[in-house]
Scaffold this motif. Structure first.
Motif, PDB file in Angstrom:
ATOM      1  N   ALA A 147       0.828  -1.206   0.000  1.00  0.00           N
ATOM      2  CA  ALA A 147       0.000   0.000   0.000  1.00  0.00           C
ATOM      3  C   ALA A 147       0.861   1.254   0.000  1.00  0.00           C
ATOM      4  O   ALA A 147       0.599   2.209  -0.750  1.00  0.00           O
ATOM      5  N   THR A 148       1.894   1.261   0.833  1.00  0.00           N
ATOM      6  CA  THR A 148       2.782   2.416   0.892  1.00  0.00           C
ATOM      7  C   THR A 148       3.479   2.639  -0.449  1.00  0.00           C
ATOM      8  O   THR A 148       3.595   3.778  -0.926  1.00  0.00           O
ATOM      9  N   ALA A 149       3.936   1.554  -1.062  1.00  0.00           N
ATOM     10  CA  ALA A 149       4.610   1.659  -2.358  1.00  0.00           C
ATOM     11  C   ALA A 149       3.676   2.211  -3.429  1.00  0.00           C
ATOM     12  O   ALA A 149       4.128   2.865  -4.382  1.00  0.00           O
ATOM     13  N   ALA A 150       2.371   1.963  -3.274  1.00  0.00           N
ATOM     14  CA  ALA A 150       1.387   2.450  -4.236  1.00  0.00           C
ATOM     15  C   ALA A 150       0.899   3.859  -3.899  1.00  0.00           C
ATOM     16  O   ALA A 150      -0.004   4.386  -4.570  1.00  0.00           O
ATOM     17  N   GLY A 151       1.470   4.470  -2.870  1.00  0.00           N
ATOM     18  CA  GLY A 151       1.127   5.844  -2.545  1.00  0.00           C
ATOM     19  C   GLY A 151      -0.007   6.025  -1.561  1.00  0.00           C
ATOM     20  O   GLY A 151      -0.523   7.136  -1.405  1.00  0.00           O
ATOM     21  N   ALA A 152      -0.413   4.948  -0.875  1.00  0.00           N
ATOM     22  CA  ALA A 152      -1.527   5.034   0.074  1.00  0.00           C
ATOM     23  C   ALA A 152      -1.027   5.102   1.506  1.00  0.00           C
ATOM     24  O   ALA A 152       0.028   4.559   1.840  1.00  0.00           O
TER      25      ALA A 152
END
Length: 261
Positions: free
Chosen positions: A133-138
């Motif tokens: 999720a963090t890698a996807a910008g969330a």
């Protein structure tokens, strides 16, 4: 557990976590909910909730959207599977949905016993999903769940701790550690349950099965998630057939549970 002791337990778990290296049927739900009357000048944030029946009971995603403040609107979607663990979601449709992006916030909720009876896989899967999720910008929010109602058969299992408060300590510790490792936020719904059960024991938070949430339990979960996501208390919208006094008490419990962090 008192609020002061609860804060102390959390502080201890956070310190430990900082040292760590960085049979229900399938019932998927995918509901998008827009907020009526939201300020058109404020772009709603997209929230994906990943979980199981503790997320889809009472249409929790819909309640989160409905209770969001007008100046911090939310649009919610969900991926839920009855009885699913975070490991199930990592191997299922949640992973590609998270990796595809398009979500401002991803909420992660594991099986109701997972941090206790599957602590290692819970930690591994929580880290993997949060990382994706963090890698996807969330942004990531963990939805910390509650102990079973007193008298549940699980309390015959020594791993349960034997009582609802002891079980809650174990669940909270698992979610606090996951949030600390991944630099995520925690919506400590279970700690809100603890407060209400101690202070207003006649207010029923459970479905008759003693595990799933009643309408009041769903409202408490939604209020906690809204404040964890937006940084603002949930609105006092008339929801789930609850009267104003009950809604106010539940929002207060949600706020105090978050303050305990």
């Amino acid at each position: 557990m008192s609020a002061r002791r609860w804060s102390g337990v959390l502080a201890s778990v956070w310190a430990l976590a900082a040292c760590a290296p960085a049979p229900h049927p399938v019932d998927p739900v995918d509901a998008a909910v827009a907020i009526d009357g939201a300020d058109a000048a404020v772009a709603p944030r997209a929230v994906l909730l990943v979980g199981n029946s503790y997320t889809y009971y009472g249409d929790l995603p819909g309640e989160v959207a409905a209770l969001a403040p007008a100046d911090a609107p939310l649009i919610t979607t969900s991926i839920t599977i009855g009885g699913a663990s975070l490991s199930d979601h990592w191997g299922g449709e949640a992973r590609p949905a998270i990796e595809a992006g398009g979500h401002d916030v991803v909420v992660l909720q594991g099986h109701s016993l997972e941090p206790i009876i599957g602590a290692e896989t819970f930690a591994t899967s929580a880290d993997a999903l949060a990382g994706a999720a963090t890698a996807a910008g969330a942004e990531v929010v963990f939805y910390g769940t509650w102990a079973r109602r007193a008298g549940d058969p699980f309390f015959d299992d020594p791993r349960s701790g034997g009582t609802p408060p002891a079980m809650q300590d174990l669940l909270t510790a698992g979610y606090v550690a996951a949030a600390a490792r991944t630099q995520a936020r925690l919506a400590p719904v279970g700690e809100g349950f603890r407060l209400v059960l101690a202070e207003a024991p006649t207010l029923n938070l459970y479905d008759p099965d003693g595990s799933h949430p009643s309408p009041a339990g769903t409202y408490l979960a939604a209020a906690t998630l809204v404040e964890a996501i937006t940084g603002q208390p949930a609105t006092d919208a008339e929801r789930l057939g609850l009267d104003a006094a009950t809604r106010a008490a539940l929002r207060d419990a949600a706020h105090r549970a978050l303050q305990g962090l």
